[in-house]
Design an enzyme around this catalytic site. Structure first.
Site, PDB file in Angstrom:
ATOM      1  N   HIS A 290     -10.282  -5.326  -3.109  1.00 45.18           N
ATOM      2  CA  HIS A 290      -9.028  -5.408  -2.696  1.00 45.18           C
ATOM      3  C   HIS A 290      -9.087  -5.742  -1.194  1.00 45.18           C
ATOM      4  O   HIS A 290      -9.839  -5.221  -0.440  1.00 45.18           O
ATOM      5  CB  HIS A 290      -8.060  -4.252  -2.758  1.00 45.18           C
ATOM      6  CG  HIS A 290      -8.765  -2.963  -2.405  1.00 45.18           C
ATOM      7  ND1 HIS A 290      -9.662  -2.409  -2.955  1.00 45.18           N
ATOM      8  CD2 HIS A 290      -8.646  -2.193  -1.365  1.00 45.18           C
ATOM      9  CE1 HIS A 290     -10.051  -1.299  -2.457  1.00 45.18           C
ATOM     10  NE2 HIS A 290      -9.393  -0.982  -1.211  1.00 45.18           N
TER      11      HIS A 290
ATOM     12  N   HIS B 188      -7.000  -5.638   2.155  1.00 47.19           N
ATOM     13  CA  HIS B 188      -5.900  -5.046   3.043  1.00 47.19           C
ATOM     14  C   HIS B 188      -5.342  -6.242   4.048  1.00 47.19           C
ATOM     15  O   HIS B 188      -6.264  -6.694   4.728  1.00 47.19           O
ATOM     16  CB  HIS B 188      -6.321  -3.786   3.997  1.00 47.19           C
ATOM     17  CG  HIS B 188      -6.896  -2.843   3.294  1.00 47.19           C
ATOM     18  ND1 HIS B 188      -6.123  -1.424   3.024  1.00 47.19           N
ATOM     19  CD2 HIS B 188      -8.141  -2.450   2.436  1.00 47.19           C
ATOM     20  CE1 HIS B 188      -6.809  -0.463   2.305  1.00 47.19           C
ATOM     21  NE2 HIS B 188      -8.096  -1.167   2.063  1.00 47.19           N
TER      22      HIS B 188
ATOM     23  N   HIS C  41     -11.715  -7.139 -12.975  1.00 47.61           N
ATOM     24  CA  HIS C  41     -12.249  -5.960 -11.995  1.00 47.61           C
ATOM     25  C   HIS C  41     -13.660  -6.400 -11.463  1.00 47.61           C
ATOM     26  O   HIS C  41     -14.787  -6.740 -12.137  1.00 47.61           O
ATOM     27  CB  HIS C  41     -12.423  -4.786 -12.911  1.00 47.61           C
ATOM     28  CG  HIS C  41     -13.115  -3.695 -12.327  1.00 47.61           C
ATOM     29  ND1 HIS C  41     -12.419  -2.602 -11.838  1.00 47.61           N
ATOM     30  CD2 HIS C  41     -14.532  -3.437 -12.282  1.00 47.61           C
ATOM     31  CE1 HIS C  41     -13.254  -1.681 -11.411  1.00 47.61           C
ATOM     32  NE2 HIS C  41     -14.495  -2.084 -11.429  1.00 47.61           N
TER      33      HIS C  41
ATOM     34  N   ASN D 231     -12.970  -3.006   2.704  1.00 45.48           N
ATOM     35  CA  ASN D 231     -13.690  -1.646   2.973  1.00 45.48           C
ATOM     36  C   ASN D 231     -15.036  -1.645   1.779  1.00 45.48           C
ATOM     37  O   ASN D 231     -14.614  -1.953   0.713  1.00 45.48           O
ATOM     38  CB  ASN D 231     -12.983  -0.488   2.742  1.00 45.48           C
ATOM     39  CG  ASN D 231     -12.112  -0.413   3.819  1.00 45.48           C
ATOM     40  OD1 ASN D 231     -12.410  -0.604   5.271  1.00 45.48           O
ATOM     41  ND2 ASN D 231     -10.777   0.456   3.696  1.00 45.48           N
TER      42      ASN D 231
ATOM     43  N   ASP E 267       0.782  -1.035  -0.169  1.00 43.78           N
ATOM     44  CA  ASP E 267       0.080  -0.004   0.097  1.00 43.78           C
ATOM     45  C   ASP E 267       0.862   1.302  -0.131  1.00 43.78           C
ATOM     46  O   ASP E 267       2.036   1.306   0.664  1.00 43.78           O
ATOM     47  CB  ASP E 267      -0.832   0.103   1.139  1.00 43.78           C
ATOM     48  CG  ASP E 267      -2.035   0.942   1.198  1.00 43.78           C
ATOM     49  OD1 ASP E 267      -3.069   0.392   0.873  1.00 43.78           O
ATOM     50  OD2 ASP E 267      -1.736   2.341   1.010  1.00 43.78           O
TER      51      ASP E 267
ATOM     52  N   HIS F 140     -12.341  -1.457  -7.025  1.00 47.51           N
ATOM     53  CA  HIS F 140     -11.598  -2.670  -7.672  1.00 47.51           C
ATOM     54  C   HIS F 140     -11.625  -3.525  -6.362  1.00 47.51           C
ATOM     55  O   HIS F 140     -10.677  -3.031  -5.484  1.00 47.51           O
ATOM     56  CB  HIS F 140     -10.773  -2.361  -8.463  1.00 47.51           C
ATOM     57  CG  HIS F 140      -9.799  -3.473  -9.086  1.00 47.51           C
ATOM     58  ND1 HIS F 140      -9.578  -3.593 -10.405  1.00 47.51           N
ATOM     59  CD2 HIS F 140      -9.462  -4.379  -8.524  1.00 47.51           C
ATOM     60  CE1 HIS F 140      -9.005  -5.040 -10.560  1.00 47.51           C
ATOM     61  NE2 HIS F 140      -8.945  -5.434  -9.520  1.00 47.51           N
TER      62      HIS F 140
HETATM   63  P1  AMP Z   1      -9.643   1.494   0.345  1.00 44.03           P
HETATM   64  O1  AMP Z   1      -9.602   2.866   0.884  1.00 44.03           O
HETATM   65  O2  AMP Z   1     -10.077   0.485   1.029  1.00 44.03           O
HETATM   66  O3  AMP Z   1     -10.449   1.793  -1.021  1.00 44.03           O
HETATM   67  O4  AMP Z   1      -8.129   1.159  -0.077  1.00 44.03           O
HETATM   68  C1  AMP Z   1      -7.553   1.796  -1.157  1.00 44.03           C
HETATM   69  C2  AMP Z   1      -6.057   1.634  -0.837  1.00 44.03           C
HETATM   70  O5  AMP Z   1      -4.979   1.770  -1.844  1.00 44.03           O
HETATM   71  C3  AMP Z   1      -5.626   2.556   0.173  1.00 44.03           C
HETATM   72  O6  AMP Z   1      -4.935   2.214   1.638  1.00 44.03           O
HETATM   73  C4  AMP Z   1      -4.599   3.826  -0.744  1.00 44.03           C
HETATM   74  O7  AMP Z   1      -3.474   4.039   0.183  1.00 44.03           O
HETATM   75  C5  AMP Z   1      -4.092   2.521  -1.617  1.00 44.03           C
HETATM   76  N1  AMP Z   1      -3.388   3.059  -2.874  1.00 44.03           N
HETATM   77  C6  AMP Z   1      -3.952   4.115  -3.459  1.00 44.03           C
HETATM   78  N2  AMP Z   1      -3.271   4.190  -4.679  1.00 44.03           N
HETATM   79  C7  AMP Z   1      -2.200   3.427  -4.796  1.00 44.03           C
HETATM   80  C8  AMP Z   1      -1.344   2.881  -5.439  1.00 44.03           C
HETATM   81  N3  AMP Z   1      -0.819   3.530  -6.503  1.00 44.03           N
HETATM   82  N4  AMP Z   1      -0.268   2.063  -5.123  1.00 44.03           N
HETATM   83  C9  AMP Z   1      -0.545   1.376  -3.975  1.00 44.03           C
HETATM   84  N5  AMP Z   1      -1.684   1.430  -3.067  1.00 44.03           N
HETATM   85  C10 AMP Z   1      -2.543   2.489  -3.408  1.00 44.03           C
HETATM   86 ZN    ZN Z   2     -10.198  -2.490 -11.828  1.00 48.26          ZN
END
Ligand code: AMP
Ligand code: ZN
Length: 117
Positions: free
Chosen positions: A103, A105, A51, A90, A35, A101
């Site tokens: 993900h 954590h 996706h 989330n 992250d 998309h």
């Molecule tokens: P969410 O807030 O659950 O949608 O998680 C999105 C996560 O993606 C956040 O923790 C961001 O810090 C992370 N994020 C956003 N852009 C990038 C990126 N280019 N590379 C790695 N992590 C990212």
């Molecule tokens: Zn996507």
């Protein structure tokens, strides 16, 4: 169509290699990367290459792929030598979702309070 790459999706671009990332694991169906704004000493995101908007739509549209993502969270934890870790999905902006998309954590490397905020 569900599962198809979206032009406006950061994580689809990351899968395509047009956005940089620190990738720590990759399988046929998933990618795991650090992250960019870590909330713990280890903070890795595991995504399906396809996706889907969130965890539930992934599980509905592609249950095997959802299982792949979950298995990869353990593989990440093993690689990072985490005995304990937390997996978070989330869903919805009110819960902090900013990227549409799915993900997972994976957080670890420090004490993780329960219940979380
Ligand atoms: P969410 O807030 O659950 O949608 O998680 C999105 C996560 O993606 C956040 O923790 C961001 O810090 C992370 N994020 C956003 N852009 C990038 C990126 N280019 N590379 C790695 N992590 C990212
Ligand atoms: Zn996507």
């Amino acid at each position: 169509m569900a599962g198809e790459p979206q032009d406006d999706c950061l994580f689809c671009k990351l899968v395509a290699g047009t956005v940089p990332a620190t990738i720590v694991r990759e399988s046929d169906t998933t990618v795991a990367f650090r992250d960019i704004n870590p909330q713990a000493p280890t903070h890795i995101l595991v995504i399906p290459k396809a996706h889907y908007e969130n965890a539930a739509s992934l599980a509905t549209g592609a249950p095997e792929l959802a299982a792949d993502v979950l298995r990869e969270t353990q593989a990440v934890a093993d690689d990072e030598k985490l005995e304990s870790y937390r997996t978070i999905f989330n869903t919805g902006s009110g819960a902090g979702q900013t990227i549409w998309h799915a993900h997972a954590h994976v957080l670890g490397g420090r004490g993780l309070e329960w219940p979380p905020g």
